[in-house]
Design a protein around this motif. Structure first.
Motif, short mmCIF file in Angstrom:
data_model
loop_
_atom_site.label_atom_id
_atom_site.label_comp_id
_atom_site.label_asym_id
_atom_site.label_seq_id
_atom_site.Cartn_x
_atom_site.Cartn_y
_atom_site.Cartn_z
N GLN A 241 0.83 -1.20 0.00
CA GLN A 241 0.00 0.00 0.00
C GLN A 241 0.87 1.26 0.00
O GLN A 241 0.58 2.23 -0.69
CB GLN A 241 -0.92 -0.01 1.24
N THR A 245 1.08 4.40 -2.70
CA THR A 245 0.95 5.80 -2.31
C THR A 245 2.11 6.63 -2.85
O THR A 245 1.92 7.73 -3.35
CB THR A 245 0.91 5.91 -0.77
N ARG A 264 -7.49 2.03 -7.76
CA ARG A 264 -7.97 3.35 -7.31
C ARG A 264 -7.77 3.44 -5.80
O ARG A 264 -7.67 2.44 -5.10
CB ARG A 264 -9.45 3.54 -7.66
N TYR A 265 -7.73 4.69 -5.35
CA TYR A 265 -7.57 4.90 -3.91
C TYR A 265 -8.95 5.09 -3.29
O TYR A 265 -9.70 5.98 -3.68
CB TYR A 265 -6.69 6.12 -3.65
N ASP A 266 -9.28 4.27 -2.33
CA ASP A 266 -10.55 4.37 -1.63
C ASP A 266 -10.35 5.31 -0.43
O ASP A 266 -9.79 4.91 0.59
CB ASP A 266 -10.97 2.96 -1.18
N GLU A 267 -10.82 6.56 -0.60
CA GLU A 267 -10.58 7.59 0.43
C GLU A 267 -11.17 7.17 1.78
O GLU A 267 -10.55 7.37 2.82
CB GLU A 267 -11.22 8.92 0.01
N GLU A 268 -12.33 6.60 1.71
CA GLU A 268 -13.04 6.27 2.94
C GLU A 268 -12.26 5.28 3.81
O GLU A 268 -12.06 5.48 5.00
CB GLU A 268 -14.40 5.67 2.59
N ASN A 269 -11.78 4.22 3.17
CA ASN A 269 -11.03 3.20 3.92
C ASN A 269 -9.52 3.42 3.88
O ASN A 269 -8.76 2.62 4.40
CB ASN A 269 -11.34 1.81 3.36
N GLU A 270 -9.13 4.52 3.23
CA GLU A 270 -7.71 4.85 3.09
C GLU A 270 -6.90 3.65 2.59
O GLU A 270 -5.87 3.29 3.15
CB GLU A 270 -7.14 5.36 4.42
N THR A 271 -7.42 3.05 1.55
CA THR A 271 -6.78 1.84 1.00
C THR A 271 -6.79 1.87 -0.52
O THR A 271 -7.76 2.35 -1.12
CB THR A 271 -7.57 0.58 1.44
N TRP A 272 -5.74 1.37 -1.09
CA TRP A 272 -5.71 1.20 -2.54
C TRP A 272 -6.44 -0.09 -2.89
O TRP A 272 -6.17 -1.14 -2.30
CB TRP A 272 -4.27 1.13 -3.05
#
Lengths: 323, 120, 273
Positions: A241, A245, A264-272
């Motif tokens: 991860q 980043t 894609r970057y999942d903003e909510e879970n702060e995960t790619w």
């Protein structure tokens, strides 16, 4: 902090002191008492790390005599030389750990050639064009820097010291790789094409480099032991991860396309979110069944055997002069 | 007084002392001392040279076991300053190029900051 | 006589002979450093691999310095001179272009360490003799380059001299391998010591000392290493049985070298790489 493997009270106490020491940030030295599984984890990790540097010299070396200018020839030569140098530093650390088991450098080489000692998946891959050498220098080194800096505070002193020097040199490696890629990315259409093709070829191997997220994926993983013993800080997935980043925005900024439409970057879970590589293929690759595994091992074997007379001659000479 | 002292000069073996302050450091050459053997040299080393500073490890090496560059061969240590290709300063121009692409340069400070680990 | 820069040269004959000498110096260092780069990762042990590579890099750096002097004479850029000149224009000695051994560096490289040690030691000894002479060259930019290179080259000579004397005086097997290579390199080392068809002119223009004196100095230097190893130096001066590279004669090995070192460069000579 009681470990069930120690029924003897003296050893149990040593183990406790050992854990207290490393949890307080202390360093273990080669001659210090250490639990067997700590020693074994270190031997496995560091001999694989060291031999991977030596094997890792080969894919880029293929392009070293071919580099397209005097400056590039010199740069990549210095870079591959450093890889050999890193292998040297690391194998010395591993060899000291193996000495009590009666093993030395020759044994490490034999273990590599017999398949007992594995090397990193990325170094089993083909470097098809000059751009592949660039991608290796940029992204494989980038991934390696992520994993190596993560162990800079390692509880094992000799490893931490070797890594300190290695990581300092990796700064040059990172920039050297970027320089090759930058020239291609800003170059002709043909050059841009070369680099996109190379990225497509290398992407799955780059993801595999960090190892499976858990033992469930491939049936084995040493990450829990290495984290427990403060050899490294983060899990395989956390490091992967971190790589995304740091590197995904840079890759895109050069006008390159990542060969994974889902990333894609999942903003909510702060995960790619990304497409998993084929972990069965990974197992095949590290079992020396990758695209270039046999050829690279053959190179190492020839070099080892072909030059054995030199080591024998000067080994004998040492005996003569010692008398 | 017994004047039969055939071995007395052998008492003065020369040892070079190395020490490090903390476990992360490297051994540093300190000074030299005279002792009849390594075991005794080790007993004297710290108090002779590091009695006011912390020591985390200590070595003594027999001076005669050290192979040094001969003074007339010192020239072999000389290197030309034409190796920008293997130093980061030779790649400093990348900073501007990354800026143009709205990215930061991965310099030493950035890269070594990754040692802190992630998400903790 | 002393000429301070390329711009000061008025005599076309001087310029031509100077260029000839610079091509020999640059091409020798360049092709040998190319062979060195093929060894990378394949040496007898890891520590030597690292040390040898620095020598190779330094040597390629020296070639670059000579090519830059040619660049100042209007001969083309250093990269063009290194990568784009056809085989027949190359002035390096033939023994320096020869492959490190059978096979290619990516395919079954049965490289010969004895050959490499002998060739490199003989070459570094010859290079030292030349460099010492070039320090007094009438062309100041060359004299200055020689002074720089000479200092860095001290280690190169020392490094190969240690390998040479140690292997020659170790086991019978090693001594035999070394002696075979001594004989082989000796019979083809003549053109390294040669200054080519313009050699006399070079001495006349005081660009470098005369070939005969330089050869004698080389024999003396190498002779002392044979003596230190308790070995016998071949009799007579080295030959050039495979032909004289200074006259543009080259082998298929140089074709392979140029194809390899120019492979990427030749994809697009106009591109920036």
């Amino acid at each position: 902090m009681v470990d069930a493997t120690y029924d003897n009270q003296v050893d149990q106490q040593k183990y406790q002191q050992f854990m207290e020491k490393i949890e307080a940030g202390g360093k273990i030295e080669a001659d210090d008492w250490m639990p067997d599984d700590y020693r074994n984890a270190l031997i496995k990790l560091i001999s694989m790390h060291g031999i991977s540097e030596i094997m890792g010299a080969l894919p880029e070396k293929e392009w070293t005599p071919k580099a397209p200018s005097l400056h590039r020839k010199l740069g990549i030569m210095a870079k591959v030389q450093d890889e050999m140098g890193h292998g040297q530093l690391l194998l010395r650390v591993a060899e000291d750990l193996m000495a009590p088991l009666g093993k030395n450098r020759e044994d490490i080489m034999e273990d590599l050639l017999s398949g007992r000692l594995k090397f990193h998946n990325v170094f089993h891959m083909e470097t098809k064009t000059w751009a592949d050498a660039g991608i290796v220098g940029w992204l494989v080194d980038g991934a390696a820097i992520i994993t190596q800096t993560n162990m800079l505070d390692s509880s094992y002193g000799p490893y931490a010291r070797a890594l300190k020097r290695i990581c300092a040199e990796e700064v040059f490696h990172a920039q050297h790789g970027e320089a090759i890629i930058m020239a291609l990315a800003e170059g002709t259409d043909q050059q841009k094409e070369l680099i996109q093709e190379a990225l497509n070829r290398w992407w799955p191997a780059l993801l595999m480099f960090f190892g499976p997220a858990s033992a469930n994926t491939t049936g084995s993983s040493k990450q829990d032991t290495t984290i427990k013993y403060k050899i490294r800080k983060n899990t395989n997935e956390e490091l992967r991860q971190h790589f995304f980043t740091k590197y995904v925005p840079r890759i895109l900024s050069l006008g390159l396309t990542i060969p994974d439409e889902t990333i894609r970057y999942d903003e909510e879970n702060e995960t790619w979110i990304y497409q998993q590589p084929d972990w069965n293929e990974f197992k095949q690759i590290i079992s020396n069944n990758g695209p270039r595994s046999k050829e690279r091992l053959q190179l190492r074997r020839i070099s080892h055997e072909n030059n054995a007379w030199v080591r024998e001659a000067l080994g004998a000479r040492r005996n003569i002069s010692a008398v | 007084m017994d004047t039969n002292r055939e071995n007395i000069d052998l008492f003065y073996e020369e040892f070079v002392v190395f020490s490090k302050k903390n476990p992360n450091g490297h051994m540093t050459e300190q000074y030299t001392l005279l002792a009849p053997n390594a075991e005794l040299a080790l007993m004297m080393a710290q108090e002779n040279f590091m009695r006011r500073e912390p020591v985390s490890d200590l070595w003594v090496v027999k001076r005669s076991d050290i192979t040094a560059v001969k003074p007339e061969d010192r020239e072999m240590l000389y290197r030309l300053d034409n190796k920008d290709y293997r130093n980061t300063k030779g790649y400093g121009y990348l900073k501007k190029k990354w800026r143009e692409k709205e990215q930061e340069m991965f310099d030493e400070k950035e890269i070594l900051s990754w040692a802190k680990g992630v998400g903790k | 006589m002393s000429i301070k820069s390329a711009g000061e040269i008025t005599d076309q004959a001087y310029k031509q002979v100077l260029a000839e000498l610079l091509y020999q110096l640059g091409d020798d260092d360049f092709v040998l450093s190319f062979r060195g780069s093929e060894w990378l990762g394949l040496c007898p042990h890891i520590e030597e691999d690292v040390a040898f590579s620095s020598i190779t890099q330094n040597t390629m750096g020296h070639a670059t310095m000579y090519y830059k002097l040619l660049e100042e004479l209007g001969e083309g850029t250093a990269d063009e001179l290194a990568h784009a000149r056809p085989k027949e224009e190359r002035k390096n000695a033939v023994i320096l272009e020869e492959k490190n051994g059978e096979g290619g560096y990516m395919d079954e490289p049965r490289y010969d360490w004895a050959f490499t040690v002998v060739r490199n030691y003989f070459y570094e000894a010859a290079k030292k003799v030349r460099i010492d002479s070039l320090k007094q060259s009438s062309y100041s930019p060359l004299a200055n380059v020689a002074k720089s290179i000479g200092r860095e080259q001290y280690f190169h000579l020392k490094h190969w001299e240690v390998w040479f004397t140690q292997l020659l005086s170790s086991t019978p097997e090693a001594a035999e391998r070394m002696n075979i290579q001594v004989e082989r390199v000796w019979q083809d080392f003549g053109d390294v010591l040669s200054l080519g068809p313009s050699g006399e002119k070079m001495a006349e223009f005081e660009l470098i000392g005369d070939e005969k004196t330089l050869t004698e100095q080389w024999l003396k230097q190498v002779g002392s290493a044979f003596k230190a190893a308790g070995a016998v130096m071949p009799e007579g001066a080295p030959g050039a049985v495979s032909g004289n590279g200074r006259e543009g004669f080259h082998t298929e090995d140089l074709t392979q070298a140029l194809d390899t070192l120019g492979e990427v460069y030749n994809l697009d000579r106009a591109a920036a790489w």
